[in-house]
Motif scaffolding. Structure first.
Motif: not given
Length: 415
Positions: A278-288
């Motif tokens: 579980x991860x979040x990238x780009x200030x929430x733009x991309x989520x795993x």
């Protein structure tokens, strides 16, 4: 002598009679063409008598002038001469206006020696895609001639407009154009691509779908002066492919036809059922989330940056064959691999692909490989014949031009 078969003898007459750069008078030209006499008939509103054969000659002189092959001798009324370009590149035979001859055909398509505007009114087939690499607006014209930067927008719009009535709803147009046209004596790039994009929308109603990038790792360094001497530019490495559609909502492009194999790492991820993180990238733009990328798919959607070299063993082989039979070689070919990606992406199964500036038939080659119907239009007879050399092993190949000991159409009758 009909207007349609006067063009070639006129150019041949200048080649055979002109001495150096002195040019020849119209009287000498009429003699060379055996048109000294002839009936005079009233012409125009004033109904003044004119020699109709001589008027046709003068009409073709203007056509040759527009092609950059003929010019007036300065200070001499009625004297014309071949331009240096024509003297150097006189081995190319443009199709006269109104002429459309089959150069060769296969089971899937036909190549026609003609001008686009000549054939446009004769087309009855529905076109699914127009895919082409038109002449670039180079300052130093190539052998086949090309419009100037100032003329380019009108040239492309004029070529495409009569074809649009045959383009299916949702049909696409792909234009491989140059990004390396510079303002005179300046490192600033021309904005002709932007002007062309806006004109195709404003004049023809074509909407921009994408600006794909063809990255060419083998592209020669340049622009030499601005990159290597003045150091104000980076070396060029790509050309744009502008993709338009006449009805984007109904667009028939489908990236599932050009899917690429998954990488080994992604294939392993799929086999494992997807992500476990579980991860979040780009200030929430991309989520795993657990299970992300776990759905098995047929392949990877390609990027719109396509990296392909223009170097090809097949092209080098064709160039050797062309030289062996006395045909001029074509120095500006769109790679068949690039054309094939565009053909398969933009054309529905069973669709017809048209190339109005076919040259050595890269788009037609791509269609043959992918199993699509095609039609190729080429104004220069020698390039149409060169495309025939390239396609000689295709099923159902039939050549109409003589490819053994080349001579242009109509030459046998004049000899």
């Amino acid at each position: 002598m009909q207007q349609s078969d006067l063009f070639e003898p006129l150019l041949a007459a200048y080649c055979s009679v002109q001495i150096h750069d002195e040019g020849i008078s119209n009287a000498a030209l009429y003699k060379a063409l055996k048109l000294e006499g002839g009936e005079r008939k009233p012409v125009g509103r004033a109904r003044q008598p004119h020699n109709l054969a001589h008027r046709k000659v003068r009409w073709h002189q203007q056509t040759l002038r527009k092609l950059g092959l003929l010019e007036r001798v300065p200070g001499q009324r009625g004297n014309w001469r071949l331009t240096p370009k024509a003297q150097k590149d006189g081995d190319l035979t443009p199709a006269p206006e109104g002429v459309a001859l089959v150069a060769f055909s296969t089971d899937l398509g036909v190549a026609i020696w003609t001008r686009t505007e000549t054939l446009a009114g004769m087309l009855t087939d529905q076109i699914s895609a127009i895919i082409t690499s038109p002449p670039y607006p180079l300052r130093e014209a190539r052998a086949y001639g090309n419009p100037s930067e100032a003329e380019y927008v009108d040239f492309i719009c004029g070529a495409l407009e009569p074809l649009l009535k045959n383009l299916i709803a949702g049909g696409c147009i792909a234009l491989n154009v140059s990004n390396d046209i510079f303002l005179s004596k300046s490192p600033a790039r021309s904005m002709y691509v932007e002007r062309l994009t806006l004109a195709l929308y404003d004049r023809l109603g074509l909407q921009l779908i994408d600006r794909a990038i063809w990255h060419n790792p083998a592209k020669p360094p340049g622009p030499t002066y601005w990159a290597s001497i003045k150091r104000q530019q980076l070396n060029v490495g790509y050309e744009p492919v502008l993709i338009f559609c006449n009805d984007p909502i109904k667009c028939v492009a489908d990236n599932r036809r050009v899917l690429q194999p998954h990488s080994m790492r992604h294939a392993q991820l799929l086999a494992a059922g997807g992500e476990v993180r579980t991860a979040t990238y780009g200030d929430g733009a991309y989520k795993l989330r657990p299970g992300s990328f776990g759905n098995v798919t047929a392949g990877k959607i390609p990027k719109n940056v396509i990296s392909l070299t223009h170097v090809s063993r097949e092209v080098e082989k064709t160039r050797k064959e062309a030289k062996a039979v006395g045909l001029p070689t074509h120095g500006a070919l769109m790679p068949v691999k690039l054309a094939r990606i565009l053909v398969e992406f933009l054309t529905p199964p069973g669709g017809l692909v048209l190339d109005p500036f076919s040259g050595w038939c890269s788009t037609a080659m791509a269609c043959e490989e992918a199993g699509y119907r095609w039609m190729a239009l080429e104004m220069m007879a020698e390039y149409a014949a060169g495309g025939g050399l390239r396609m000689g092993d295709r099923p159902g190949f039939r050549a109409s031009f003589d490819l053994e000991g080349w001579q242009p159409p109509g030459a046998a009758e004049r000899n």
